[in-house]
Design a protein around this motif. Structure first.
Motif, PDB file in Angstrom:
ATOM      1  N   CYS A 242       0.835  -1.198   0.000  1.00 20.84           N
ATOM      2  CA  CYS A 242       0.000   0.000   0.000  1.00 20.84           C
ATOM      3  C   CYS A 242       0.875   1.255   0.000  1.00 20.84           C
ATOM      4  O   CYS A 242       0.589   2.221  -0.721  1.00 20.84           O
ATOM      5  CB  CYS A 242      -0.922  -0.011   1.218  1.00 20.84           C
ATOM      6  SG  CYS A 242      -2.108   1.360   1.251  1.00 20.84           S
ATOM      7  N   TRP A 243       1.947   1.241   0.799  1.00 18.43           N
ATOM      8  CA  TRP A 243       2.868   2.383   0.818  1.00 18.43           C
ATOM      9  C   TRP A 243       3.474   2.617  -0.556  1.00 18.43           C
ATOM     10  O   TRP A 243       3.561   3.758  -1.033  1.00 18.43           O
ATOM     11  CB  TRP A 243       3.964   2.133   1.851  1.00 18.43           C
ATOM     12  CG  TRP A 243       5.150   3.031   1.683  1.00 18.43           C
ATOM     13  CD1 TRP A 243       5.240   4.352   2.014  1.00 18.43           C
ATOM     14  CD2 TRP A 243       6.424   2.665   1.128  1.00 18.43           C
ATOM     15  NE1 TRP A 243       6.485   4.843   1.696  1.00 18.43           N
ATOM     16  CE2 TRP A 243       7.236   3.833   1.145  1.00 18.43           C
ATOM     17  CE3 TRP A 243       6.964   1.481   0.623  1.00 18.43           C
ATOM     18  CZ2 TRP A 243       8.557   3.823   0.674  1.00 18.43           C
ATOM     19  CZ3 TRP A 243       8.266   1.475   0.152  1.00 18.43           C
ATOM     20  CH2 TRP A 243       9.047   2.637   0.180  1.00 18.43           C
ATOM     21  N   TRP A 244       3.893   1.545  -1.212  1.00 17.86           N
ATOM     22  CA  TRP A 244       4.487   1.664  -2.541  1.00 17.86           C
ATOM     23  C   TRP A 244       3.492   2.255  -3.531  1.00 17.86           C
ATOM     24  O   TRP A 244       3.847   3.091  -4.371  1.00 17.86           O
ATOM     25  CB  TRP A 244       4.964   0.295  -3.018  1.00 17.86           C
ATOM     26  CG  TRP A 244       5.737   0.323  -4.303  1.00 17.86           C
ATOM     27  CD1 TRP A 244       5.276   0.050  -5.560  1.00 17.86           C
ATOM     28  CD2 TRP A 244       7.121   0.651  -4.450  1.00 17.86           C
ATOM     29  NE1 TRP A 244       6.283   0.185  -6.483  1.00 17.86           N
ATOM     30  CE2 TRP A 244       7.435   0.544  -5.829  1.00 17.86           C
ATOM     31  CE3 TRP A 244       8.125   1.001  -3.553  1.00 17.86           C
ATOM     32  CZ2 TRP A 244       8.691   0.796  -6.321  1.00 17.86           C
ATOM     33  CZ3 TRP A 244       9.396   1.254  -4.057  1.00 17.86           C
ATOM     34  CH2 TRP A 244       9.660   1.147  -5.425  1.00 17.86           C
ATOM     35  N   SER A 245       2.235   1.850  -3.417  1.00 15.48           N
ATOM     36  CA  SER A 245       1.194   2.359  -4.295  1.00 15.48           C
ATOM     37  C   SER A 245       0.929   3.838  -4.038  1.00 15.48           C
ATOM     38  O   SER A 245       0.771   4.633  -4.975  1.00 15.48           O
ATOM     39  CB  SER A 245      -0.090   1.545  -4.096  1.00 15.48           C
ATOM     40  OG  SER A 245      -1.164   2.073  -4.844  1.00 15.48           O
ATOM     41  N   VAL A 246       0.900   4.223  -2.778  1.00 18.96           N
ATOM     42  CA  VAL A 246       0.622   5.621  -2.415  1.00 18.96           C
ATOM     43  C   VAL A 246       1.739   6.535  -2.910  1.00 18.96           C
ATOM     44  O   VAL A 246       1.490   7.595  -3.493  1.00 18.96           O
ATOM     45  CB  VAL A 246       0.445   5.750  -0.890  1.00 18.96           C
ATOM     46  CG1 VAL A 246       0.486   7.213  -0.458  1.00 18.96           C
ATOM     47  CG2 VAL A 246      -0.870   5.121  -0.455  1.00 18.96           C
ATOM     48  N   ARG A 247       2.978   6.147  -2.700  1.00 21.10           N
ATOM     49  CA  ARG A 247       4.091   7.019  -3.077  1.00 21.10           C
ATOM     50  C   ARG A 247       4.231   7.121  -4.600  1.00 21.10           C
ATOM     51  O   ARG A 247       4.637   8.163  -5.118  1.00 21.10           O
ATOM     52  CB  ARG A 247       5.399   6.541  -2.437  1.00 21.10           C
ATOM     53  CG  ARG A 247       5.924   5.232  -2.961  1.00 21.10           C
ATOM     54  CD  ARG A 247       7.230   4.847  -2.267  1.00 21.10           C
ATOM     55  NE  ARG A 247       8.313   5.731  -2.648  1.00 21.10           N
ATOM     56  CZ  ARG A 247       9.075   5.558  -3.724  1.00 21.10           C
ATOM     57  NH1 ARG A 247       8.830   4.526  -4.539  1.00 21.10           N
ATOM     58  NH2 ARG A 247      10.051   6.381  -3.999  1.00 21.10           N
ATOM     59  N   ARG A 248       3.899   6.076  -5.320  1.00 18.99           N
ATOM     60  CA  ARG A 248       3.960   6.135  -6.788  1.00 18.99           C
ATOM     61  C   ARG A 248       2.824   6.992  -7.341  1.00 18.99           C
ATOM     62  O   ARG A 248       3.001   7.686  -8.339  1.00 18.99           O
ATOM     63  CB  ARG A 248       3.876   4.735  -7.381  1.00 18.99           C
ATOM     64  CG  ARG A 248       5.128   3.902  -7.196  1.00 18.99           C
ATOM     65  CD  ARG A 248       5.072   2.631  -8.010  1.00 18.99           C
ATOM     66  NE  ARG A 248       4.993   2.920  -9.437  1.00 18.99           N
ATOM     67  CZ  ARG A 248       4.799   1.991 -10.368  1.00 18.99           C
ATOM     68  NH1 ARG A 248       4.660   0.720 -10.009  1.00 18.99           N
ATOM     69  NH2 ARG A 248       4.746   2.307 -11.641  1.00 18.99           N
ATOM     70  N   ARG A 249       1.671   6.932  -6.671  1.00 19.41           N
ATOM     71  CA  ARG A 249       0.526   7.733  -7.127  1.00 19.41           C
ATOM     72  C   ARG A 249       0.796   9.216  -6.930  1.00 19.41           C
ATOM     73  O   ARG A 249       0.421  10.039  -7.753  1.00 19.41           O
ATOM     74  CB  ARG A 249      -0.731   7.293  -6.381  1.00 19.41           C
ATOM     75  CG  ARG A 249      -2.025   7.821  -6.955  1.00 19.41           C
ATOM     76  CD  ARG A 249      -3.219   7.053  -6.425  1.00 19.41           C
ATOM     77  NE  ARG A 249      -3.323   7.157  -4.977  1.00 19.41           N
ATOM     78  CZ  ARG A 249      -3.305   6.117  -4.153  1.00 19.41           C
ATOM     79  NH1 ARG A 249      -3.169   4.889  -4.639  1.00 19.41           N
ATOM     80  NH2 ARG A 249      -3.428   6.279  -2.856  1.00 19.41           N
ATOM     81  N   GLY A 250       1.417   9.570  -5.801  1.00 16.99           N
ATOM     82  CA  GLY A 250       1.839  10.944  -5.564  1.00 16.99           C
ATOM     83  C   GLY A 250       0.710  11.939  -5.442  1.00 16.99           C
ATOM     84  O   GLY A 250       0.808  13.057  -5.950  1.00 16.99           O
ATOM     85  N   ASP A 251      -0.389  11.581  -4.766  1.00 15.77           N
ATOM     86  CA  ASP A 251      -1.494  12.515  -4.564  1.00 15.77           C
ATOM     87  C   ASP A 251      -1.073  13.658  -3.640  1.00 15.77           C
ATOM     88  O   ASP A 251      -0.059  13.586  -2.947  1.00 15.77           O
ATOM     89  CB  ASP A 251      -2.702  11.790  -3.961  1.00 15.77           C
ATOM     90  CG  ASP A 251      -3.249  10.730  -4.906  1.00 15.77           C
ATOM     91  OD1 ASP A 251      -3.037  10.863  -6.122  1.00 15.77           O
ATOM     92  OD2 ASP A 251      -3.876   9.778  -4.413  1.00 15.77           O
ATOM     93  N   GLU A 252      -1.907  14.705  -3.611  1.00 13.02           N
ATOM     94  CA  GLU A 252      -1.613  15.836  -2.745  1.00 13.02           C
ATOM     95  C   GLU A 252      -1.640  15.449  -1.269  1.00 13.02           C
ATOM     96  O   GLU A 252      -0.966  16.075  -0.445  1.00 13.02           O
ATOM     97  CB  GLU A 252      -2.618  16.967  -3.004  1.00 13.02           C
ATOM     98  CG  GLU A 252      -2.465  17.624  -4.380  1.00 13.02           C
ATOM     99  CD  GLU A 252      -3.414  18.785  -4.558  1.00 13.02           C
ATOM    100  OE1 GLU A 252      -4.173  19.075  -3.608  1.00 13.02           O
ATOM    101  OE2 GLU A 252      -3.397  19.401  -5.642  1.00 13.02           O
ATOM    102  N   ASP A 253      -2.449  14.444  -0.929  1.00 10.24           N
ATOM    103  CA  ASP A 253      -2.553  14.021   0.462  1.00 10.24           C
ATOM    104  C   ASP A 253      -1.696  12.786   0.739  1.00 10.24           C
ATOM    105  O   ASP A 253      -1.997  12.003   1.637  1.00 10.24           O
ATOM    106  CB  ASP A 253      -4.011  13.732   0.835  1.00 10.24           C
ATOM    107  CG  ASP A 253      -4.632  12.652  -0.042  1.00 10.24           C
ATOM    108  OD1 ASP A 253      -4.023  12.317  -1.075  1.00 10.24           O
ATOM    109  OD2 ASP A 253      -5.715  12.146   0.312  1.00 10.24           O
ATOM    110  N   SER A 254      -0.628  12.613  -0.031  1.00 11.10           N
ATOM    111  CA  SER A 254       0.237  11.450   0.163  1.00 11.10           C
ATOM    112  C   SER A 254       0.805  11.396   1.574  1.00 11.10           C
ATOM    113  O   SER A 254       0.929  10.325   2.169  1.00 11.10           O
ATOM    114  CB  SER A 254       1.384  11.465  -0.850  1.00 11.10           C
ATOM    115  OG  SER A 254       0.914  11.240  -2.154  1.00 11.10           O
ATOM    116  N   ALA A 255       1.152  12.563   2.128  1.00 11.11           N
ATOM    117  CA  ALA A 255       1.716  12.592   3.473  1.00 11.11           C
ATOM    118  C   ALA A 255       0.729  12.042   4.490  1.00 11.11           C
ATOM    119  O   ALA A 255       1.101  11.266   5.381  1.00 11.11           O
ATOM    120  CB  ALA A 255       2.125  14.019   3.845  1.00 11.11           C
TER     121      ALA A 255
END
Length: 235
Positions: free
Chosen positions: A53-66
């Motif tokens: 899930c972390w890998w998916s979130v960081r690759r997606r790079g949304d504004e709310d990634s943090a």
């Protein structure tokens, strides 16, 4: 509190025998698989799910990634905190393992000498699954599903009563949900600071996602330079 396990005619014990009885009818190799899965496999799978899930979130790079990564950091922290909360609960209830009070159980793993209520494995997996659901619903549903399988395995293995597992689910869910707001309030600013740093930005967004975020322009927007040029032409 050991009276919880004394009666062999209550639904908790009856369900224990029904589920554990499946182990007696199953092939030996299948029991060995369940033993590994229930003791180690699902815990490893839950950790890998959080990493995925972390890998998916960081690759997606949304504004709310943090905020999303903060939720993923909270998942293992919630599991650890829930286990710590379980320590005094076990000492207060003092419920023996089911195979100590009931005969005829097919115990797949030996050496369990601590108290039974509540199940650490059920607590850990459900806390991580619920915390993961808060961060990402798709991955969270998978995590909750893994937690349910973990609970079944613990009863199948003969090391926990069904109510031990249910108690673990309740404890893990309570810790993950009730403490999520203060945890996110603390973790999100930290992850936002990491995101803007030169050394840790990759933990929150991939290099490509960060570059795209910096270079992206809103369609139709006028830059400072273009505005200056237009004023010069008008003069």
């Amino acid at each position: 509190m050991a009276v919880l396990a004394e009666s062999g005619s209550n639904p908790d014990v009856d369900l224990l025998y029904d589920i554990n009885g499946l182990a007696k009818d199953a092939p030996h190799w299948f029991d060995r698989i369940v033993e590994f899965v229930g003791e180690y496999g699902l815990l490893i799978a839950m950790v890998l799910l959080v990493v995925w899930c972390w890998w998916s979130v960081r690759r997606r790079g949304d504004e709310d990634s943090a905020a999303s990564v903060a939720g993923l950091v909270w998942a293992p922290l919630a599991a650890s905190l829930a286990v710590l909360v379980n320590v005094p609960i076990r000492g207060f209830v003092e419920r023996p393992r089911p195979f100590l009070d009931h005969t005829g159980l097919d115990v797949l793993i030996s050496g369990k000498t601590d108290y039974s209520f509540v199940s650490d494995h059920a607590t850990i997996t459900m806390a991580m699954g619920v915390a993961l659901f808060v961060a990402d619903r798709r991955f969270g549903l998978v995590g909750i599903g893994l937690a349910l399988v973990e609970g079944f395995c613990r009863v199948y293995m003969g090391v926990h009563y069904p109510t031990d597992v249910i108690g673990g689910f309740a404890l893990g869910t309570a810790v993950a949900l009730l403490l999520s707001p203060p945890a996110m309030a603390l973790l999100t600013p930290v992850l936002r600071a990491v995101e803007t740093s030169s050394w840790g930005g990759w933990l929150v967004r991939s290099a490509g996602a960060r570059g795209a975020g910096r270079d992206a322009l809103i369609p139709g927007a006028r830059t400072e330079t273009s505005g200056t040029e237009e004023r010069d032409l008008a003069a």
